[in-house]
Design a protein around this motif. Structure first.
Motif, PDB file in Angstrom:
ATOM      1  N   UNK A   1     -10.075 -15.591  19.052  1.00 23.27           N
ATOM      2  CA  UNK A   1      -9.778 -15.539  17.616  1.00 23.27           C
ATOM      3  C   UNK A   1     -10.145 -14.159  17.051  1.00 23.27           C
ATOM      4  N   UNK A   2      -9.416 -13.775  16.040  1.00 22.62           N
ATOM      5  CA  UNK A   2      -9.718 -12.514  15.346  1.00 22.62           C
ATOM      6  C   UNK A   2     -10.398 -12.864  14.013  1.00 22.62           C
ATOM      7  N   UNK A   3     -11.505 -12.209  13.738  1.00 21.31           N
ATOM      8  CA  UNK A   3     -12.206 -12.373  12.463  1.00 21.31           C
ATOM      9  C   UNK A   3     -12.214 -11.035  11.736  1.00 21.31           C
ATOM     10  N   UNK A   4     -11.846 -11.048  10.462  1.00 23.02           N
ATOM     11  CA  UNK A   4     -11.995  -9.830   9.669  1.00 23.02           C
ATOM     12  C   UNK A   4     -13.148 -10.071   8.694  1.00 23.02           C
ATOM     13  N   UNK A   5     -13.897  -9.021   8.402  1.00 24.15           N
ATOM     14  CA  UNK A   5     -14.958  -9.152   7.396  1.00 24.15           C
ATOM     15  C   UNK A   5     -14.720  -8.135   6.288  1.00 24.15           C
ATOM     16  N   UNK A   6     -14.650  -8.625   5.059  1.00 22.92           N
ATOM     17  CA  UNK A   6     -14.513  -7.743   3.891  1.00 22.92           C
ATOM     18  C   UNK A   6     -15.741  -7.957   3.016  1.00 22.92           C
ATOM     19  N   UNK A   7     -16.655  -7.008   3.040  1.00 26.10           N
ATOM     20  CA  UNK A   7     -17.871  -7.134   2.226  1.00 26.10           C
ATOM     21  C   UNK A   7     -17.538  -7.045   0.743  1.00 26.10           C
ATOM     22  N   UNK A   8     -16.513  -6.226   0.440  1.00 31.97           N
ATOM     23  CA  UNK A   8     -16.241  -5.924  -0.955  1.00 31.97           C
ATOM     24  C   UNK A   8     -14.746  -6.116  -1.248  1.00 31.97           C
ATOM     25  N   UNK A   9     -14.284  -7.398  -1.252  1.00 32.89           N
ATOM     26  CA  UNK A   9     -12.868  -7.638  -1.520  1.00 32.89           C
ATOM     27  C   UNK A   9     -12.479  -7.105  -2.904  1.00 32.89           C
ATOM     28  N   UNK A  10     -11.190  -7.076  -3.170  1.00 31.35           N
ATOM     29  CA  UNK A  10     -10.738  -6.525  -4.453  1.00 31.35           C
ATOM     30  C   UNK A  10      -9.407  -7.141  -4.847  1.00 31.35           C
ATOM     31  N   UNK A  11      -9.196  -7.207  -6.151  1.00 32.35           N
ATOM     32  CA  UNK A  11      -7.843  -7.422  -6.644  1.00 32.35           C
ATOM     33  C   UNK A  11      -7.333  -6.010  -6.923  1.00 32.35           C
ATOM     34  N   UNK A  12      -6.277  -5.606  -6.251  1.00 33.27           N
ATOM     35  CA  UNK A  12      -5.713  -4.279  -6.500  1.00 33.27           C
ATOM     36  C   UNK A  12      -4.734  -4.371  -7.658  1.00 33.27           C
ATOM     37  N   UNK A  13      -5.068  -3.692  -8.762  1.00 34.33           N
ATOM     38  CA  UNK A  13      -4.222  -3.674  -9.959  1.00 34.33           C
ATOM     39  C   UNK A  13      -3.392  -2.391  -9.880  1.00 34.33           C
ATOM     40  N   UNK A  14      -2.146  -2.538  -9.462  1.00 35.97           N
ATOM     41  CA  UNK A  14      -1.294  -1.372  -9.195  1.00 35.97           C
ATOM     42  C   UNK A  14      -0.451  -1.081 -10.448  1.00 35.97           C
ATOM     43  N   UNK A  15      -0.684   0.068 -11.061  1.00 39.44           N
ATOM     44  CA  UNK A  15       0.004   0.441 -12.301  1.00 39.44           C
ATOM     45  C   UNK A  15       0.961   1.588 -12.026  1.00 39.44           C
ATOM     46  N   UNK A  16       2.217   1.425 -12.478  1.00 44.82           N
ATOM     47  CA  UNK A  16       3.198   2.509 -12.255  1.00 44.82           C
ATOM     48  C   UNK A  16       3.488   3.231 -13.564  1.00 44.82           C
ATOM     49  N   UNK A  17       3.396   4.552 -13.541  1.00 44.67           N
ATOM     50  CA  UNK A  17       3.760   5.363 -14.714  1.00 44.67           C
ATOM     51  C   UNK A  17       5.036   6.121 -14.367  1.00 44.67           C
ATOM     52  N   UNK A  18       5.897   6.327 -15.341  1.00 44.70           N
ATOM     53  CA  UNK A  18       7.096   7.092 -15.002  1.00 44.70           C
ATOM     54  C   UNK A  18       6.948   8.562 -15.409  1.00 44.70           C
ATOM     55  N   UNK A  19       5.705   8.972 -15.660  1.00 42.06           N
ATOM     56  CA  UNK A  19       5.415  10.384 -15.941  1.00 42.06           C
ATOM     57  C   UNK A  19       4.011  10.675 -15.391  1.00 42.06           C
ATOM     58  N   UNK A  20       3.626  11.940 -15.285  1.00 40.99           N
ATOM     59  CA  UNK A  20       2.295  12.232 -14.719  1.00 40.99           C
ATOM     60  C   UNK A  20       1.173  11.632 -15.580  1.00 40.99           C
ATOM     61  N   UNK A  21       0.096  11.242 -14.936  1.00 43.08           N
ATOM     62  CA  UNK A  21      -1.072  10.681 -15.628  1.00 43.08           C
ATOM     63  C   UNK A  21      -1.712  11.773 -16.491  1.00 43.08           C
ATOM     64  N   UNK A  22      -1.990  11.433 -17.740  1.00 44.14           N
ATOM     65  CA  UNK A  22      -2.685  12.409 -18.599  1.00 44.14           C
ATOM     66  C   UNK A  22      -4.107  11.919 -18.814  1.00 44.14           C
ATOM     67  N   UNK A  23      -5.051  12.613 -18.190  1.00 42.41           N
ATOM     68  CA  UNK A  23      -6.461  12.217 -18.282  1.00 42.41           C
ATOM     69  C   UNK A  23      -6.943  12.465 -19.711  1.00 42.41           C
ATOM     70  N   UNK A  24      -7.660  11.487 -20.266  1.00 40.15           N
ATOM     71  CA  UNK A  24      -8.173  11.648 -21.629  1.00 40.15           C
ATOM     72  C   UNK A  24      -7.181  11.229 -22.696  1.00 40.15           C
ATOM     73  N   UNK A  25      -5.972  10.775 -22.310  1.00 36.80           N
ATOM     74  CA  UNK A  25      -4.945  10.343 -23.272  1.00 36.80           C
ATOM     75  C   UNK A  25      -4.617   8.870 -23.046  1.00 36.80           C
ATOM     76  N   UNK A  26      -3.883   8.251 -23.995  1.00 38.01           N
ATOM     77  CA  UNK A  26      -3.384   6.886 -23.782  1.00 38.01           C
ATOM     78  C   UNK A  26      -2.127   7.001 -22.926  1.00 38.01           C
ATOM     79  N   UNK A  27      -2.131   6.337 -21.778  1.00 39.61           N
ATOM     80  CA  UNK A  27      -0.958   6.343 -20.890  1.00 39.61           C
ATOM     81  C   UNK A  27      -0.349   4.955 -20.902  1.00 39.61           C
TER      82      UNK A  27
END
Ligand SMILES: Nc1ncnc2c1ncn2[C@@H]1O[C@H](COP(=O)(O)OP(=O)(O)O)[C@@H](O)[C@H]1O
Ligand SMILES: O=P(O)(O)OC[C@H]1O[C@](O)(COP(=O)(O)O)[C@@H](O)[C@@H]1O
Length: 301
Positions: A1-27
């Motif tokens: 049997x194969x066992x995987x261990x994930x100590x720190x699972x996550x829900x990946x919240x994948x967000x798509x922008x149709x323009x470059x990310x602007x740090x410090x602004x509302x995107x």
């Protein structure tokens, strides 16, 4: 049997922008998706696509943990998570805006009692079982955490696969893991220099073999991968062509494909081909690689 261990699972919240990310602004996002993730869980998901059964182990907490567990069960994945009394399973934000930016959470603390529960689960592993330790650990735990688990399994005949960074990875090498899979940047961080050529990557991979690793698979995103196998042979592979949609989970998919390919064929060359097909199939998909996409790309390699 194969066992995987994930100590720190996550829900990946994948967000798509149709323009470059602007740090410090509302995107404003063009769209978003939630993918149930964490490295070991991703490996289990792709193994299932390849027809290999596995059990996903690890720690979950809070409402996000319950969501993750429910969602994986609905996908038909076998899990046996330990439930933490405090905190919440993290949400990792992955921003696709031409370039990919990731914001990964810290994750809940794991008390010693929960660690011991995991050790009791691992104590039941049988010779020839495969144990895949993948991803980061919450900050509350020591960088010797993976080493502690492999030390406890010494003499059990279990084959370990470790996908981690820095000391968390380096500390397991004396326990002769069957496979480690750093990417080229992670390998460079470990050996303390930037690795630019295949020769430099091969030399660094051999240095980790000298410390105890059996097979060292170095992934290089769109540049393919290089394997130094346990016989000292070097295998180099490129990638099939395609449009990159979301490369989150590509490394985990490669680990799943490599393990499944090796179990099916006993050949490192074949394992590397299937690993590559799986890694690229995920990079070319919104979520993780599907059986159909893997088969399509495998035929092109
Ligand atoms: N841009 C890409 N184009 C094609 N294949 C890719 C791309 N990114 C990743 N892959 C495939 O997935 C594998 C693992 O990706 P990589 O990004 O190196 O892993 P990690 O996510 O661990 O850093 C690569 O070796 C390759 O086969
Ligand atoms: O892209 P990779 O390296 O294959 O892994 C992707 C997975 O790892 C994560 O980025 C978490 O990584 P860490 O456990 O190293 O923090 C998840 O959010 C994601 O599902």
């Amino acid at each position: 049997m194969i066992y995987t261990v994930t100590f720190n699972p996550a829900i990946d919240y994948v967000v798509r922008l149709d323009r470059p990310l602007e740090v410090g602004e509302v995107n404003r996002a063009a769209g978003e998706d939630c993918v149930l993730g964490g490295k070991g869980i991703n490996v289990s998901g792709v193994l299932r696509e390849l027809g290999c059964e596995s059990v996903a182990l690890g720690f979950v907490a809070g409402e996000t943990g319950a969501w993750l567990e429910r969602g994986l069960a609905a996908q038909g994945l076998r899990t046996d998570f330990i439930h933490l009394a405090e905190g919440m399973t993290r949400i990792n934000v992955k921003i696709k805006a031409g370039t990919e930016t990731e914001l990964n959470g810290a994750g809940p603390s794991i008390p010693e009692s929960a660690m011991q529960q995991l050790e009791a689960q691992l104590d039941t592993l049988q010779p020839d079982d495969i144990l895949i330790l993948a991803g980061s650990i919450p900050k509350s735990l020591s960088q010797s955490t993976y080493e502690r688990l492999l030390a406890g399994l010494e003499g059990h005949g279990v084959r370990a696969v470790v996908d981690a960074t820095q000391d968390l990875l380096v500390n397991v090498l004396p326990y002769h893991p069957f496979l480690i899979k750093p990417n080229d940047h992670e390998l460079g961080e470990i050996v303390g220099r930037e690795l630019k050529t295949d020769e430099e990557i091969t030399a660094a991979a051999r240095a980790l073999q000298e410390k105890g690793a059996r097979n060292v698979l170095v992934s290089m995103a769109g540049n393919g991968a290089l394997l130094v196998d346990e016989h000292g042979e070097v295998h180099r592979i490129g990638c099939p062509k395609g449009k990159v949609v979301n490369s989150v989970g590509a490394g985990d998919s490669m680990v799943a494909g490599f393990v499944a390919g090796y179990l099916q064929s006993g050949s490192y060359e074949q394992a590397l081909r299937l690993g590559t097909a799986c890694g690229s199939a995920t990079a070319f998909s919104l979520g993780l690689a599907t059986k159909e996409k893997i088969e399509e790309l495998f035929g092109q390699i």
